[in-house]
Design an enzyme around this catalytic site. Structure first.
Site, mmCIF file in Angstrom:
data_model
loop_
_atom_site.group_PDB
_atom_site.id
_atom_site.type_symbol
_atom_site.label_atom_id
_atom_site.label_comp_id
_atom_site.label_asym_id
_atom_site.label_seq_id
_atom_site.Cartn_x
_atom_site.Cartn_y
_atom_site.Cartn_z
ATOM 1 C CB ILE A 158 -0.969 -0.007 1.198
ATOM 2 C CG1 ILE A 158 -1.949 -1.180 1.077
ATOM 3 C CG2 ILE A 158 -1.726 1.315 1.288
ATOM 4 C CD1 ILE A 158 -2.881 -1.335 2.258
ATOM 5 C CB SER A 236 -2.599 1.999 8.638
ATOM 6 O OG SER A 236 -1.863 0.834 8.884
ATOM 7 N NE ARG A 237 -4.540 -3.559 11.155
ATOM 8 C CZ ARG A 237 -4.863 -3.745 9.879
ATOM 9 N NH1 ARG A 237 -5.421 -2.735 9.206
ATOM 10 N NH2 ARG A 237 -4.666 -4.895 9.294
ATOM 11 C CD GLU A 266 -12.021 0.549 13.580
ATOM 12 O OE1 GLU A 266 -11.259 1.357 13.025
ATOM 13 O OE2 GLU A 266 -12.133 -0.649 13.183
ATOM 14 C CG HIS A 285 -12.169 -0.051 9.393
ATOM 15 N ND1 HIS A 285 -11.571 -0.557 10.526
ATOM 16 C CD2 HIS A 285 -11.443 -0.547 8.353
ATOM 17 C CE1 HIS A 285 -10.546 -1.317 10.185
ATOM 18 N NE2 HIS A 285 -10.448 -1.323 8.868
#
Length: 319
Positions: A158, A236-237, A266, A285
């Site tokens: 990515i 990403s995270r 989340e 997300h």
């Protein structure tokens, strides 16, 4: 062979086809599974697929029939891979399925931050242009990307694709990564220490895995290095970012804006500080969730199981 899908709804809310998986065994698909339902639902299954439902050591110990865990994602930190290995359970993930979609989403966030497309469109629909004495007006500063520096944290698939797209916009590319390599077809990459990258970049985009070292990496100390005109992107995270520190930096004008697709929890609590921070776009997300990416994810997950059944497993992350 009994196959259980613990949380199939986000992968397939109804627009994809489970039949290739169903051809491999007796399949039970749950839209969602809470932590206290896992053991009961998987107790006699040889195969389980999960996206975000954790399988920790204590849970795995109660699943003696389990032989294969398929992760409907690239990241697999929700699985205790050491415990799975100790029990002889193969764990497979799906790398690379969402690269193009995530990069597209990162730039969608960036373009909204730089041109405020939705806000201008909303103002036009509310009559702003009709009332304007001029043929053109803008409500916010408009930022051109050409000549700016894209700072990429993490340089896997990515990150590399981000570099290509950034170069197409005329941006310079800098990166911070444990592995520094010039990839054929990519523009020249300037490798910088983390603090220097945050100091020099006009846009910082996070594309690194979540580890003990990267958890909370983007905190008050690191944000202090950023230009007040710079933007932060995180597709990403969520736990890479200390959310309160970023919200404070946005409120204090130390960072111009942020585009966030992932959060530490989340769904988020209603009082998550980024939900009310200025110049902060938060999306639920969805960078991974284009129809094409989800189709690739489902297909590769099924191929992972077929390969394991044939005795030649692929995309194994533990054994």
């Amino acid at each position: 062979m009994k196959i259980v899908v613990l949380d199939g709804h986000t992968l397939n809310p109804g627009d994809l086809d489970w039949s290739p998986l169903e051809a491999l065994g007796t399949v039970t698909i749950y839209d969602r599974t809470s932590a206290d339902e896992v053991v009961k639902r998987v107790s006699d299954a040889a195969v389980v697929f999960t996206n975000k439902v954790p399988l920790d050591k204590e849970t795995l110990a109660q699943l003696p029939a389990l032989k294969f865990i398929g992760v409907h994602a690239t990241g697999y930190n929700i699985i205790d891979t050491a415990a799975a290995s100790a029990q002889g359970i193969v764990v497979c993930n799906v790398p690379g399925y969402s690269t193009d979609s995530v990069v597209q989403m990162a730039f969608a966030l960036l373009l909204e931050l730089t041109h405020h497309v939705q806000r201008h469109s909303d103002d036009v629909r509310a009559g702003g242009w009709s009332r304007s004495p001029d043929f053109s007006y803008h409500l916010f500063p408009l930022v051109e990307l050409a000549g700016k520096t894209m700072g990429i944290v993490g340089f896997g698939n990515i990150g590399q694709q981000m570099a290509k797209v950034a170069a197409a916009f005329g941006m310079q590319v800098a990166a911070f990564s444990r592995m520094q390599k010039q990839v054929p077809g990519l523009p020249p990459i300037v490798w910088l220490p983390k603090e220097e990258l945050f100091a020099q970049a006009d846009v910082v985009s996070l594309h690194c895995p979540l580890t003990a070292d990267t958890t909370g990496m983007v905190n008050r100390s690191l944000l202090q290095w950023m230009k007040p005109t710079a933007f932060l992107l995180n597709t990403s995270r969520g736990p890479l970012v200390n959310e309160q520190d970023l919200a404070d930096a946005l409120r204090e004008g130390k960072v111009a804006g942020a585009g966030i697709d992932v959060l530490t929890a989340e769904p988020p609590a209603a009082d998550n500080p980024l939900l009310t921070a200025p110049n902060c776009l938060v999306t639920p997300h969805i960078a991974w969730a284009s129809s094409a990416a989800r189709q690739r994810l489902m297909q590769t997950s099924t191929e992972n199981l077929k390969a394991w059944m044939s005795g030649k497993p692929i995309n194994v992350v533990n054994i």
